[in-house]
Enzyme design. Structure first.
Site, PDB file in Angstrom:
ATOM      1  N   GLU A 173       5.002  -6.587 -13.065  1.00 23.70           N
ATOM      2  CA  GLU A 173       5.647  -7.562 -11.953  1.00 23.70           C
ATOM      3  C   GLU A 173       5.523  -8.880 -12.345  1.00 23.70           C
ATOM      4  OE1 GLU A 173       3.385  -5.074 -11.362  1.00 23.70           O
ATOM      5  OE2 GLU A 173       4.456  -3.828  -9.913  1.00 23.70           O
TER       6      GLU A 173
ATOM      7  N   HIS B 262      -0.781  -1.779   0.569  1.00 22.35           N
ATOM      8  CA  HIS B 262       0.601  -1.565   0.607  1.00 22.35           C
ATOM      9  C   HIS B 262       1.179  -1.992   2.113  1.00 22.35           C
ATOM     10  CE1 HIS B 262      -0.078   0.967  -2.916  1.00 22.35           C
ATOM     11  NE2 HIS B 262       1.089   1.014  -3.297  1.00 22.35           N
TER      12      HIS B 262
HETATM   13  C1  TPP Z   1       1.528  -3.038  -9.211  1.00 23.32           C
HETATM   14  C2  TPP Z   1       1.928  -2.048  -8.852  1.00 23.32           C
HETATM   15  N1  TPP Z   1       3.260  -1.918  -8.912  1.00 23.32           N
HETATM   16  C3  TPP Z   1       3.949  -0.830  -8.662  1.00 23.32           C
HETATM   17  C4  TPP Z   1       3.294   0.098  -7.751  1.00 23.32           C
HETATM   18  C5  TPP Z   1       4.273   1.398  -7.194  1.00 23.32           C
HETATM   19  N2  TPP Z   1       3.707   2.583  -7.923  1.00 23.32           N
HETATM   20  C6  TPP Z   1       2.590   3.541  -7.519  1.00 23.32           C
HETATM   21  S1  TPP Z   1       2.378   4.402  -8.601  1.00 23.32           S
HETATM   22  C7  TPP Z   1       3.494   3.997  -9.579  1.00 23.32           C
HETATM   23  C8  TPP Z   1       4.098   4.799 -10.876  1.00 23.32           C
HETATM   24  C9  TPP Z   1       2.757   4.846 -11.579  1.00 23.32           C
HETATM   25  O1  TPP Z   1       3.027   5.497 -12.999  1.00 23.32           O
HETATM   26  P1  TPP Z   1       2.098   6.044 -13.824  1.00 23.32           P
HETATM   27  O2  TPP Z   1       0.938   4.632 -13.989  1.00 23.32           O
HETATM   28  O3  TPP Z   1       2.467   6.820 -14.816  1.00 23.32           O
HETATM   29  O4  TPP Z   1       1.173   7.025 -12.948  1.00 23.32           O
HETATM   30  P2  TPP Z   1       1.500   8.291 -12.342  1.00 23.32           P
HETATM   31  O5  TPP Z   1       2.233   7.929 -11.108  1.00 23.32           O
HETATM   32  O6  TPP Z   1       2.578   9.011 -13.156  1.00 23.32           O
HETATM   33  O7  TPP Z   1       0.466   9.142 -12.190  1.00 23.32           O
HETATM   34  C10 TPP Z   1       4.330   2.907  -9.035  1.00 23.32           C
HETATM   35  C11 TPP Z   1       5.429   2.231  -9.637  1.00 23.32           C
HETATM   36  C12 TPP Z   1       1.897   0.013  -7.601  1.00 23.32           C
HETATM   37  N3  TPP Z   1       1.203   0.718  -6.512  1.00 23.32           N
HETATM   38  N4  TPP Z   1       1.351  -1.090  -7.899  1.00 23.32           N
END
Ligand code: TPP
Ligand code: MG
Lengths: 332, 344
Positions: free
Chosen positions: A64, A133
């Site tokens: 971000e 959220h």
């Molecule tokens: C700072 C932030 N940006 C975006 C999100 C939205 N979001 C939640 S989980 C996710 C994907 C995360 O991917 P990863 O770290 O690979 O974990 P996974 O979901 O694959 O276990 C996103 C974009 C968030 N919760 N927090």
């Protein structure tokens, strides 16, 4: 002038505005997390990637601060980015670029540059997504000179204000309540704009002014309907923008009704309602007040997960009705 | 030493067996299997309850990633701490939480681990060292470093494990946290559960290096890559990292290559990956089935014994859901409880 009007949803209206802006101007690009094939966390960009390609509908990594900074840099040098935060809460990770860079760059450089940047923030509670959220952080950004901060409440307004924002030479922050995305309303086809600095009287009334933002506009209108049945005539003002603030519209309304309630989802203390109240207290409308000003805002808590607690944490229609009844006692 | 002894009878000697069969007792090995089943059945149960409208909000399921959570936690003791992620049910159970209180949390009840205030995305059990899942991608990384700073300064002997996803490795917090952990030689283990995607974005599209573990070099710490669907490989890497941390030699970055079977959350059109890819992982690389096959192959358990474990897990799940259903709802009066420590 007379474009055909259809009923479409708030999120469709945003998508339509972005498509029109991109059609009209090659410099307009979309940036954000999962806005490409995924279509955005709330399906607002939808299938725009199929139409405009992944060079213009850019998935960013989960970065971000960096992503916002890239958007600032692109804006200052000739592109017109529309940057989507997946949730408004994640603005917290990007505050440096929004507050210290985007908002101040033109000023610090003595007017040598502009930052024509649009940022979109899905905001608010009601989805069971709990404390990180569900926030309504518009007042944070409303505190920063150099930014424009808007909260369109209808499909019509979000399309027109987004198009106005893209055309605006300065950074415009759009707070979109998540529960509005599916709400439908009349929206003209084609290009039109809605000013970024004008409140709108949604319902005229004599006895009490209810100044509301975003989803609270709809709750206030519902409340006004009930109040009308009891002989209380409420005027509902949709503030639409918190920076700049349309003082004239609010002052004129309070001078007419002599009573003011501010309704907003952000935490009550030091929020939008504090500013409206203070503004009225400082204005010529002060002498017209027949009752104390009331604020209905979010509770002084994070947003809880449990659905009943979650509802209790933000103003609801009955709260507005009760407040108006209390203020209008003796009106009839 | 019954586990080792038994395995020895089958193989003749233990030295060729994978790490966990040399390291752990039979009871521990079977407990690990039980917990992996518990994780999967917990998530399947939660998913069912969600579909039936008993749970609101959203949830992120780790089905397919159970070996990573379990293998990492095997060398840990109760006092060791973890920070977890939005996909954190597995971490919570592997670290020792009770499923009934997790269900209660998902149902928003007072008996839940967070008294109904947190839900799936903030599940935590401080009593077993789980400092909490996190709604913010990368949010737990610096917090884990802080917990490790406490461990070092107060000489508690604890190690801290920081779980995060591949997506988090592009947040600034990841880089800042690894750097500080390295310069201060803190007892922290960074565990990247690389399931190939951050939401819809593949690591190939989001990350400039081929492996997240490659980034360890930039912070002068070991970067270890393991098959995250093989319990023993994960546990072995964790064991080494824990020993290194307890010795005072500083942090390690472990990358578990794994896969999530379900969509990112409850709103995922799955347009960014193919059905073939999902089927391939489910059919050929399932962590639970692979572990069970080894337990039988090495003579540690019979298929009847494995069946009995599955049965007892199912009972615990059913009882947990019942507990959640019959637990009390929080009262609205308590909305502002715990905003501060000292109530006004
Ligand atoms: C700072 C932030 N940006 C975006 C999100 C939205 N979001 C939640 S989980 C996710 C994907 C995360 O991917 P990863 O770290 O690979 O974990 P996974 O979901 O694959 O276990 C996103 C974009 C968030 N919760 N927090
Ligand atoms: Mg991932």
């Amino acid at each position: 002038m007379n474009a055909p009007v259809r009923e479409i949803s708030y999120s469709q209206a945003i998508q339509e505005a972005m498509a029109i802006a991109m059609e009209a101007d090659e410099r307009v690009i979309l940036m954000g997390e999962d806005i490409g094939v995924y279509g955005g966390a709330f399906q607002v960009t939808g299938d725009l990637v199929d139409r405009f390609g992944s060079d213009r509908v850019m998935d960013t990594p989960i970065s971000e601060l960096g992503g916002a900074g890239v958007a600032v840099g692109a804006a200052v040098t000739g592109l017109r980015p529309i940057f989507e935060f997946q949730f408004s809460d994640f603005a917290a990770l990007a505050m440096e670029q929004i507050v210290n860079q985007a908002a101040k760059m033109r000023y610090m450089l003595g007017g040598a540059v502009s930052v024509p940047l649009v940022m979109r923030f899905p905001a608010g509670s009601g989805t069971g997504a709990a404390a990180q959220h569900s926030q309504s952080l518009e007042a944070w950004l409303g505190h920063v000179p150099g930014l424009k901060v808007i909260q369109p409440a209808t499909p019509h307004d979000v399309k027109g204000m987004l198009l106005a924002a893209v055309a605006d030479p300065d950074p415009v922050m759009i707070f979109e309540h998540k529960l509005l995305y599916k709400m439908k309303g009349p929206v003209p086809e084609g290009h039109y704009t809605v000013p970024l600095d004008k409140a709108e009287v949604r319902r005229e009334g004599r006895d009490v002014s209810i100044v509301a933002t975003s989803i609270m506009v709809h709750k206030a209108l519902e409340a006004a309907e009930v109040l009308a049945g009891e002989g209380i005539s409420a005027e509902v003002i949709d503030l639409r923008s918190i920076r700049p603030l349309d003082r004239e519209t609010v002052i004129a309304s309070v001078m007419k009704t002599s009573r003011l309630i501010c309704v907003y989802e952000g935490v009550k203390t030091l929020g939008v309602g504090a500013e409206i109240s203070a503004m009225i207290a400082e204005s010529e409308a002060f002498d017209y007040l027949d009752a104390p000003i009331l604020r209905l805002g979010g509770s002084e808590t994070p947003i809880p997960y449990n659905p009943e607690l979650e509802k209790a944490a933000v103003p609801q229609v009955p709260d507005i009705i009760d407040a108006a009844r209390g203020l209008a006692r003796g009106v009839r | 030493m019954s586990g080792r002894a038994q395995a020895m009878q089958v193989e003749g000697e233990t030295s060729n067996l994978p790490f966990i069969y040399r390291q752990y007792e039979r009871e521990q090995l079977l407990d690990a299997l039980r917990k992996m089943h518990l994780i999967r059945r917990f998530e399947e149960g939660a998913e069912e309850c969600y579909m039936r409208g008993l749970i609101h909000g959203t949830m992120h399921l780790s089905i397919g990633q159970e070996a990573s959570a379990m293998g990492i936690c095997m060398p840990l003791v109760n006092e060791d701490q973890i920070t977890s992620t939005h996909r954190g049910h597995g971490h919570c159970i592997a670290k020792g939480a009770e499923v009934k209180r997790m269900f209660a949390e998902f149902f928003g009840k007072t008996t839940g681990y967070c008294a109904g205030r947190g839900g799936s995305m903030h599940i935590a059990d401080v009593s077993t060292g789980n400092l909490g899942a996190n709604g913010i991608v990368g949010g737990g990384l610096p917090i884990a470093v802080g917990a490790a700073l406490t461990a070092k300064r107060l000489r508690t002997g604890k190690v801290v494990v920081c779980f995060f996803g591949d997506g988090a490795n592009n947040e600034g917090a990841f880089h800042e946290a690894l750097n500080m952990a390295a310069i201060w030689k803190l007892p922290v283990i960074f565990v990247c559960e690389n399931n190939g995607y951050g939401m819809s974005t593949s690591t190939a599209r989001s990350t400039a290096v081929a492996n997240v573990a490659d980034r360890a070099a930039a912070y002068s710490m070991p970067g270890v890559i393991v098959d995250g669907n093989v319990l023993s490989e994960v546990a072995e890497a964790s064991h080494e990292a824990v020993e290194r941390a307890r010795r005072g030699d500083g942090p390690t970055l472990i990358e578990c290559k794994t896969y999530r079977y379900r969509g990112h959350s409850k709103s995922d059109r799955n347009r960014y990956r193919t059905k073939d890819e999902i089927d391939d992982w489910m059919t050929n690389r399932d962590p639970i089935r692979r572990y069970e096959a080894q337990l039988i192959e090495f003579g540690i358990a019979t298929s009847d014994e494995l069946e009995a474990i599955r049965g007892s897990v199912q009972q615990e799940i059913d009882a947990g859901i019942e507990f959640a259903k019959t637990s009390p709802m929080p009262s609205i009066d308590g909305l502002a409880d715990n905003v501060y420590t000292l109530e006004a």
